[in-house]
Design a protein around this motif. Sequence first.
Motif, short mmCIF file in Angstrom:
data_model
loop_
_atom_site.label_atom_id
_atom_site.label_comp_id
_atom_site.label_asym_id
_atom_site.label_seq_id
_atom_site.Cartn_x
_atom_site.Cartn_y
_atom_site.Cartn_z
N SER A 145 0.81 -1.23 0.00
CA SER A 145 0.00 0.00 0.00
C SER A 145 0.84 1.27 0.00
O SER A 145 0.31 2.36 0.18
CB SER A 145 -0.94 0.01 1.21
OG SER A 145 -0.17 -0.01 2.41
N ALA A 197 -4.22 14.05 -8.70
CA ALA A 197 -4.86 12.79 -8.30
C ALA A 197 -4.57 12.49 -6.84
O ALA A 197 -5.47 12.07 -6.09
CB ALA A 197 -4.39 11.64 -9.18
N LEU A 198 -3.35 12.72 -6.39
CA LEU A 198 -3.01 12.52 -4.97
C LEU A 198 -3.73 13.53 -4.08
O LEU A 198 -4.19 13.19 -2.99
CB LEU A 198 -1.50 12.64 -4.76
CG LEU A 198 -0.66 11.51 -5.31
CD1 LEU A 198 0.83 11.83 -5.16
CD2 LEU A 198 -0.99 10.21 -4.61
N ARG A 210 -6.63 14.92 -4.62
CA ARG A 210 -8.05 14.53 -4.54
C ARG A 210 -8.27 13.46 -3.49
O ARG A 210 -9.30 13.42 -2.83
CB ARG A 210 -8.54 14.01 -5.90
CG ARG A 210 -9.05 15.09 -6.80
CD ARG A 210 -9.79 14.52 -8.00
NE ARG A 210 -9.03 13.56 -8.78
CZ ARG A 210 -8.21 13.88 -9.79
NH1 ARG A 210 -8.04 15.14 -10.13
NH2 ARG A 210 -7.56 12.95 -10.43
N ASP A 211 -7.30 12.54 -3.32
CA ASP A 211 -7.42 11.46 -2.34
C ASP A 211 -7.36 11.97 -0.90
O ASP A 211 -7.83 11.30 0.00
CB ASP A 211 -6.32 10.42 -2.54
CG ASP A 211 -6.50 9.59 -3.78
OD1 ASP A 211 -7.60 9.64 -4.37
OD2 ASP A 211 -5.55 8.90 -4.16
N ARG A 212 -6.72 13.13 -0.69
CA ARG A 212 -6.57 13.74 0.63
C ARG A 212 -5.85 12.80 1.61
O ARG A 212 -6.04 12.88 2.81
CB ARG A 212 -7.91 14.18 1.19
CG ARG A 212 -8.76 14.92 0.23
CD ARG A 212 -9.13 16.33 0.38
NE ARG A 212 -9.04 17.01 1.63
CZ ARG A 212 -8.38 18.15 1.77
NH1 ARG A 212 -7.75 18.68 0.75
NH2 ARG A 212 -8.37 18.78 2.91
N SER A 213 -5.05 11.91 1.08
CA SER A 213 -4.29 10.97 1.91
C SER A 213 -3.06 11.64 2.47
O SER A 213 -2.50 12.56 1.86
CB SER A 213 -3.85 9.77 1.07
OG SER A 213 -4.95 9.09 0.54
N ARG A 252 -0.54 16.80 3.89
CA ARG A 252 -1.53 16.50 2.86
C ARG A 252 -1.37 17.50 1.72
O ARG A 252 -1.09 18.68 1.96
CB ARG A 252 -2.91 16.62 3.51
CG ARG A 252 -4.06 16.26 2.67
CD ARG A 252 -5.38 16.29 3.47
NE ARG A 252 -5.80 17.65 3.72
CZ ARG A 252 -5.93 18.22 4.92
NH1 ARG A 252 -5.67 17.54 6.01
NH2 ARG A 252 -6.32 19.46 5.04
N THR A 271 3.28 7.98 -0.50
CA THR A 271 2.00 7.71 0.16
C THR A 271 2.13 6.42 0.96
O THR A 271 2.99 5.59 0.71
CB THR A 271 0.85 7.53 -0.86
OG1 THR A 271 1.13 6.40 -1.67
CG2 THR A 271 0.69 8.78 -1.70
#
Length: 175
Positions: free
Chosen positions: A80, A119-120, A122-125, A139, A174
């Motif tokens: 992951s 894209a990263l 948008r994930d707000r990870s 973030r 990530t």
Amino acid sequence: MRWEALFQDMEAQLQADERAAVRAGVAELVRAERATVRTADRLRAAVGRQLRVQVVGADAVEGEVVDVAEQWVLLALGPSRRVLVRAAAIVAVADVGRQAQPDGGVVERRLGLGHALRALARDRSPVGVRAGDVDLYGRLEAVGADHVDVMVPGPGRTGLVWTVPFDALVWVRTG
């Protein structure tokens, strides 16, 4: 008899000269073809392989090549964990191999660093960002034409937003 032997010898020499000329022509074509191969083409051919990528101002990043575009390389560090490496920050790649795969065309050429970072965002990870010799953890808040904003949490609900120019970006991790 002597004339036949002479003609056979001359014919053999001519064939040998023709074979040598063909070999030299092939070698020149190979050199010309290699001159058109870019680093991204060689990395693209290594998708699915483990590579060690040395980046500017940081330790090497080791992982499986997942995807490659002209401006970035995506490596899997584990099930992951991913790291997006800015292509211009790559100093060297160990054992990338000799194969090359040309780009996917117009669509891939348009997938610049900004697209991948959006894209990263948008994930707000949570992410780790290496910019020069600085590590930021937080973030991705926003991605501009040539920069990304990284929100680094502080005490309470406050935090600092760091603006990182793409030119200073080494990688975004990530997971």
